[in-house]
Each structure stands twice: as structure tokens, then as C-alpha cells.
Design a protein around this motif. Structure first.
Motif, short mmCIF file in Angstrom:
data_model
loop_
_atom_site.label_atom_id
_atom_site.label_comp_id
_atom_site.label_asym_id
_atom_site.label_seq_id
_atom_site.Cartn_x
_atom_site.Cartn_y
_atom_site.Cartn_z
N LEU A 99 0.87 -1.12 0.02
CA LEU A 99 0.17 0.05 -0.04
C LEU A 99 0.81 1.36 0.00
CD1 LEU A 99 -2.88 -0.81 2.49
CD2 LEU A 99 -3.06 -0.43 -0.07
N THR A 100 1.95 1.21 0.82
CA THR A 100 2.88 2.56 0.55
C THR A 100 3.34 2.55 -0.85
OG1 THR A 100 3.75 1.65 2.78
CG2 THR A 100 4.95 3.28 1.48
N LEU A 101 3.58 1.55 -1.64
CA LEU A 101 3.86 1.95 -3.12
C LEU A 101 2.90 2.28 -3.83
CD1 LEU A 101 6.08 -1.57 -3.58
CD2 LEU A 101 6.86 0.84 -3.25
N TYR A 102 1.50 1.61 -3.62
CA TYR A 102 0.33 1.81 -4.23
C TYR A 102 -0.07 3.30 -4.25
CZ TYR A 102 -0.20 -2.94 -5.40
OH TYR A 102 -0.07 -4.31 -5.93
N THR A 103 -0.13 3.79 -2.70
CA THR A 103 -0.64 5.25 -2.44
C THR A 103 0.27 6.09 -3.11
OG1 THR A 103 0.24 4.92 -0.38
CG2 THR A 103 -1.97 4.50 -0.45
N ALA A 104 1.64 6.00 -3.14
CA ALA A 104 2.63 6.75 -3.72
C ALA A 104 2.23 7.11 -5.09
CB ALA A 104 3.94 6.31 -3.40
N LYS A 105 1.97 6.12 -5.81
CA LYS A 105 1.35 6.15 -7.17
C LYS A 105 0.25 6.83 -7.58
CE LYS A 105 3.60 1.76 -8.61
NZ LYS A 105 3.20 0.42 -8.91
N ASP A 106 -0.64 6.70 -6.55
CA ASP A 106 -2.03 7.31 -6.59
C ASP A 106 -2.05 8.82 -6.28
OD1 ASP A 106 -3.19 4.95 -7.53
OD2 ASP A 106 -4.10 4.34 -5.38
N HIS A 107 -1.19 9.15 -5.17
CA HIS A 107 -0.83 10.25 -4.71
C HIS A 107 0.53 10.81 -4.62
CE1 HIS A 107 -5.10 10.02 -3.29
NE2 HIS A 107 -4.71 9.00 -2.58
N PRO A 108 1.15 11.21 -5.83
CA PRO A 108 2.53 11.54 -5.95
C PRO A 108 2.69 12.72 -5.24
CG PRO A 108 1.55 11.38 -8.01
CD PRO A 108 0.73 11.09 -7.36
N SER A 109 3.63 13.07 -4.39
CA SER A 109 3.96 14.17 -3.68
C SER A 109 4.26 15.25 -4.76
CB SER A 109 5.05 14.02 -2.65
OG SER A 109 6.45 13.53 -3.18
N ASN A 110 3.75 16.47 -4.77
CA ASN A 110 4.29 17.45 -5.46
C ASN A 110 5.42 18.20 -4.96
OD1 ASN A 110 4.12 19.60 -7.42
ND2 ASN A 110 2.17 20.25 -7.06
N HIS A 111 6.70 18.03 -5.71
CA HIS A 111 7.85 18.65 -5.20
C HIS A 111 7.76 19.96 -5.61
CE1 HIS A 111 9.32 15.21 -3.54
NE2 HIS A 111 9.15 14.24 -4.80
N ASN A 112 7.17 20.60 -6.30
CA ASN A 112 7.09 21.97 -7.29
C ASN A 112 6.19 22.73 -6.15
OD1 ASN A 112 8.75 21.09 -8.98
ND2 ASN A 112 7.06 20.74 -10.39
N GLN A 113 5.43 22.17 -5.24
CA GLN A 113 4.66 22.94 -4.39
C GLN A 113 5.43 23.80 -3.59
OE1 GLN A 113 2.41 20.28 -1.63
NE2 GLN A 113 0.56 21.77 -1.72
N SER A 114 4.90 25.05 -3.18
CA SER A 114 5.62 26.16 -2.47
C SER A 114 5.74 25.73 -0.98
CB SER A 114 5.03 27.39 -2.65
OG SER A 114 3.92 27.62 -2.24
N VAL A 115 6.78 25.44 -0.40
CA VAL A 115 6.82 24.95 0.90
C VAL A 115 7.91 26.08 1.36
CG1 VAL A 115 7.58 23.53 2.69
CG2 VAL A 115 6.50 22.70 0.41
N PRO A 116 7.30 26.82 2.57
CA PRO A 116 8.29 27.75 3.21
C PRO A 116 9.59 27.12 3.76
CG PRO A 116 6.45 27.44 4.51
CD PRO A 116 6.04 26.69 3.29
N LYS A 117 10.57 27.25 3.12
CA LYS A 117 11.82 26.30 3.28
C LYS A 117 12.30 26.87 4.82
CE LYS A 117 11.86 23.53 0.08
NZ LYS A 117 11.57 22.19 0.08
N GLY A 118 12.21 28.25 4.97
CA GLY A 118 12.89 28.84 6.18
C GLY A 118 12.32 28.13 7.45
N GLY A 119 10.79 27.81 7.50
CA GLY A 119 10.47 27.53 8.67
C GLY A 119 10.82 25.86 8.97
N LEU A 120 10.86 25.21 7.81
CA LEU A 120 11.10 23.99 7.91
C LEU A 120 12.52 23.52 8.28
CD1 LEU A 120 9.17 22.39 4.59
CD2 LEU A 120 8.46 22.45 7.30
N ASP A 121 13.51 24.39 8.05
CA ASP A 121 15.16 24.10 8.43
C ASP A 121 15.26 24.05 9.86
OD1 ASP A 121 15.60 24.29 5.72
OD2 ASP A 121 15.97 26.56 5.76
N VAL A 122 14.27 24.54 10.72
CA VAL A 122 14.27 24.36 12.06
C VAL A 122 14.04 22.98 12.58
CG1 VAL A 122 14.15 26.77 12.72
CG2 VAL A 122 12.31 25.29 12.78
#
Length: 152
Positions: A79-102
Motif C-alpha cells: 500500500l505504501t507503493l500503491y498510495t505513492a503512485k495514486d498520490h505522488p507528492s508534488n515537489h514543485n509545491q511552495s513550501v516555506p523552506k525557512g520554517g522547515l529548516d528548524v
């Protein structure tokens, strides 16, 4: 009974039918709890049962509890493989990098999975392999760290 189970020639049909009768309802409930789409759950059920019967020796002599645990673990990995295919993570999505660095790696993984990808606490606990209270605690800590880092 699904056509895939009835038409599988790689194992003896008697064993496949026995296996399907014993475990399909429990497995479908487990899959539906993760996928939460009845049609996709049934599709995953067919794929998992078919591949499990091909990959693992299935016999009525095995302990029922051990077989269920083995099947559930197999389904979890598939299911980990199947759900990754069904819902690929969008790496182009804007994620505020400054906040995640901590955040450390685990906190970053949990925060992004819950906040950006809509994964449930139960799903993360299953895939990461720890209990739900630990996932909630790490999520709370990550939010607190990001608030402190941004000055809120």
C-alpha cells in the motif's frame, strides 16, 4: 469473488479460494481504512491478494494469526507503493523552506505529510512504525518550533 482470484493459475485454486474466504473481508477493511475509496480499495485488494498468493506460500496448515499478520505486513508494504503512485507528492509545491529548516528529519517528514500531503496520523504511525501518540507529539513539537523560529 474477484476474477483475479478465480483465474489465478499460479497456485492451486482450492488454496486461493480458501485464502480469499478467510482473509479478504479483514484485508478489505484494513485497506479501506488507509485508502478511503471503495473502488480503489477493492482494486488494491485484488492486486495484494494476487501478488501475496504468488509470492508467499499459502496453506491452510499455517497458523491463522501468523498468516493474518504476515498478510497485513505484506499489504502495508504494498500500500505504501500503491498510495505513492495514486498520490505522488508534488515537489514543485511552495513550501516555506525557512520554517522547515528548524525541524529534524522526522519532524519535517511528519509535518509535511500531515500539512501538505493530507496524510492521517494513523497512516503515518503505520508507515513510520511508531504509535499515534508519538506522531502527534512530534507534530506538535514541529509546529511549536516553527512558531518560535518565525517569532509568533
Amino acid at each position: 469473488m474477484f476474477k483475479a482470484v478465480l483465474n489465478n493459475r499460479s497456485a492451486e485454486p482450492k488454496n486461493i479460494r480458501w485464502f480469499y474466504d478467510q482473509y479478504a473481508p479483514m484485508l478489505l477493511g484494513y485497506i479501506n481504512g488507509i485508502v478511503q475509496n471503495p473502488q480503489k480499495s477493492e482494486d488494491h485488494l485484488v492486486a495484494i491478494l494476487t501478488s501475496f498468493v504468488k509470492d508467499v506460500v499459502v496453506s491452510p496448515e499455517k497458523n491463522r494469526l501468523n498468516m493474518w499478520l504476515e498478510l497485513r505486513q505484506y499489504a502495508q508494504s504494498k500500500l505504501t507503493l500503491y498510495t505513492a503512485k495514486d498520490h505522488p507528492s508534488n515537489h514543485n509545491q511552495s513550501v516555506p523552506k525557512g520554517g522547515l529548516d528548524v525541524l529534524d528529519d522526522l519532524q519535517k517528514r511528519i509535518f509535511c505529510a500531515v500539512y501538505y500531503h493530507g496524510k492521517s496520523i494513523q497512516y503515518l504511525a503505520t508507515t513510520i512504525g511508531c504509535d499515534e501518540s508519538e506522531i502527534r507529539n512530534q507534530l506538535k513539537l514541529s509546529i511549536d518550533k516553527m512558531r518560535r523560529a518565525s517569532g509568533n
